[in-house]
Design an enzyme around this catalytic site. Structure first.
Site, PDB file in Angstrom:
ATOM      1  N   CYS A   1      -4.485   0.029 -17.184  1.00 40.18           N
ATOM      2  CA  CYS A   1      -4.095  -0.112 -15.781  1.00 40.18           C
ATOM      3  C   CYS A   1      -2.785   0.608 -15.494  1.00 40.18           C
ATOM      4  O   CYS A   1      -2.216   0.450 -14.410  1.00 40.18           O
ATOM      5  CB  CYS A   1      -3.996  -1.584 -15.386  1.00 40.18           C
ATOM      6  SG  CYS A   1      -2.827  -2.545 -16.374  1.00 40.18           S
TER       7      CYS A   1
ATOM      8  N   CYS B   1       0.829  -1.210   0.000  1.00 39.86           N
ATOM      9  CA  CYS B   1       0.000   0.000   0.000  1.00 39.86           C
ATOM     10  C   CYS B   1       0.859   1.253   0.000  1.00 39.86           C
ATOM     11  O   CYS B   1       1.992   1.252   0.492  1.00 39.86           O
ATOM     12  CB  CYS B   1      -0.928   0.022   1.214  1.00 39.86           C
ATOM     13  SG  CYS B   1      -2.281  -1.175   1.118  1.00 39.86           S
TER      14      CYS B   1
END
Length: 407
Positions: A364, A88
């Site tokens: 993406c 993350c």
């Protein structure tokens, strides 16, 4: 002998820095006499004590280890593995702020590439969902810390494993976190042999967790196109699918909305197992889809039958090295959903030669998207829609849908 969890032996240097703005890949940027720093866990306007993790020339990558002057936008991370875990990038700011940052980065990247060709960028829309437990697919790394078995994601710029927190990864559904912890429990109590594999991959099939590379999965989604209709499609073992289980139907609905009706033929590049062609079946009488994986091509044909839809022409082709047959290039509208590397040079050149009426591009990687749009738009096309689809909350990644129309 080093274990996988030991990481760097030499103590990383510390620097006092004040980041000035956000940049791509989840970093903020700061400058000092030592070089240009790309910092994780640092917000523009803060003053941070940063550890250097990697250096290439005058470019240094690091992480904010101590916050000297705190931004009002900083929040307490909900995950004890952040920021050490490389999974993350944005758990130190709210999700609303993260979306704002991603929109800023997308616009800045597009403007940098397209402004020189005077290509106008429409207002960027955002499509998002629940940022917790959204992944339907996950791969974790397996290793040892001494004699202790560990599983988790890699540390930033390292092959050291950061073990999953006791409560699991926030990005994974409860069923998948339980499957990973059960795997470790069985190895620990001896009810299962110690795996020789360095990774463990799972995919969610309804509420059941299955091995990613060994079993196919069946997805069911109710999609408004515009009337509500349930579609079903199967993904072969190891086959690609969008990983955000909350946004797949909304993503398909948006694509359906953007692709014009009553097309004689649509050409789809990187068609996978036929997900888009199934949802957009009523858009065209004819559909030609290309995909590298022969297994995915076979599955795409089967998925049409599962939904009682008429056949489409799916073919296996390496779009990086092979040329699309001339007889398949009569389609007036194209759809592309390439991997992170973007469109191949062959595809871009073919598009420039054939000049279809329009293109819908789902990307993406917004940096390769910007590169491709520079070549695709030129004087003949205009951008009509740009949509940021946050398929990967709390990470540095996001999806983008753009639509181009002939002027």
């Amino acid at each position: 002998m080093k274990t996988e969890s030991e990481g760097h032996k030499s103590s990383p240097k510390k620097f006092l820095l004040e980041p000035r703005t956000w940049v791509n890949l989840g970093y903020s940027i700061a400058n000092s006499k030592e070089g240009t720093f790309f910092l994780k866990n640092a917000i523009p306007g803060e003053i941070v004590s940063a550890l250097s993790l990697k250096k290439t020339g005058s470019l240094i990558w690091g992480v904010g280890s101590e916050i000297i002057k705190k931004s009002p936008e900083r929040i307490v991370s909900d995950c004890p593995a952040f920021p050490k875990c490389g999974g993350c990038s944005y758990r130190h700011i709210s999700y609303e702020k993260e979306l704002e940052v991603k929109k800023f980065l997308l616009l800045e990247t597009l403007e940098r590439s397209l402004s020189k060709n005077h290509i106008q960028i429409p207002e960027i829309e955002i499509l998002c969902g629940d940022p917790i437990g959204y992944r339907n697919t996950a791969q974790i790394s397996l290793g040892f810390s001494g004699s202790k078995r560990i599983a988790g994601f890699y540390e930033e710029f390292s092959h050291s494993i950061v073990p999953l927190p006791d409560e699991g990864c926030k990005n994974l559904p409860e069923e998948m976190n339980l499957a990973f912890s059960e795997f470790l429990r069985k190895e620990k109590d001896g009810s299962a042999p110690i795996s020789k594999s360095k990774t463990l991959s799972y995919r969610l099939d309804g509420q059941k967790v299955v091995p990613y590379k060994k079993e196919s999965v069946v997805f069911r989604e109710r999609i408004r196109i515009p009337e509500s209709k349930e579609f079903v499609w199967e993904i072969p073992p190891g086959g690609f699918s969008q990983i955000n289980r909350f946004l797949i139907p909304l993503w398909l609905e948006k694509i359906h909305q953007l692709v014009p009706d009553e097309q004689d033929s649509i050409l789809e590049l990187y068609c996978g197992s036929g997900l888009i062609s199934i949802a957009l079946h009523n858009k065209s009488k004819n559909w030609i889809g290309y995909e590298l994986s022969k297994d995915s091509v076979k599955q795409a044909k089967k998925n049409l039958l599962k939904n009682n839809l008429s056949p489409r022409d799916f073919k296996s082709l390496n779009l990086e090295t092979e040329t699309i047959p001339i007889e398949d290039l009569h389609s007036s509208f194209w759809i592309a959903n390439p991997p992170r590397a973007g469109l191949s040079k062959k595809v871009v050149q073919t598009f420039q030669t054939k000049e279809p009426n329009g293109l819908l591009y789902s990307s993406c990687n917004h940096t390769t998207l910007a590169r491709d749009l520079t070549e695709l738009c030129r004087d003949s096309y205009r951008l009509t829609n740009v949509l940021l689809v946050d398929f990967f909350p709390r990470t540095k990644h996001f999806e983008v849908i753009v639509k181009m129309e002939k002027r």
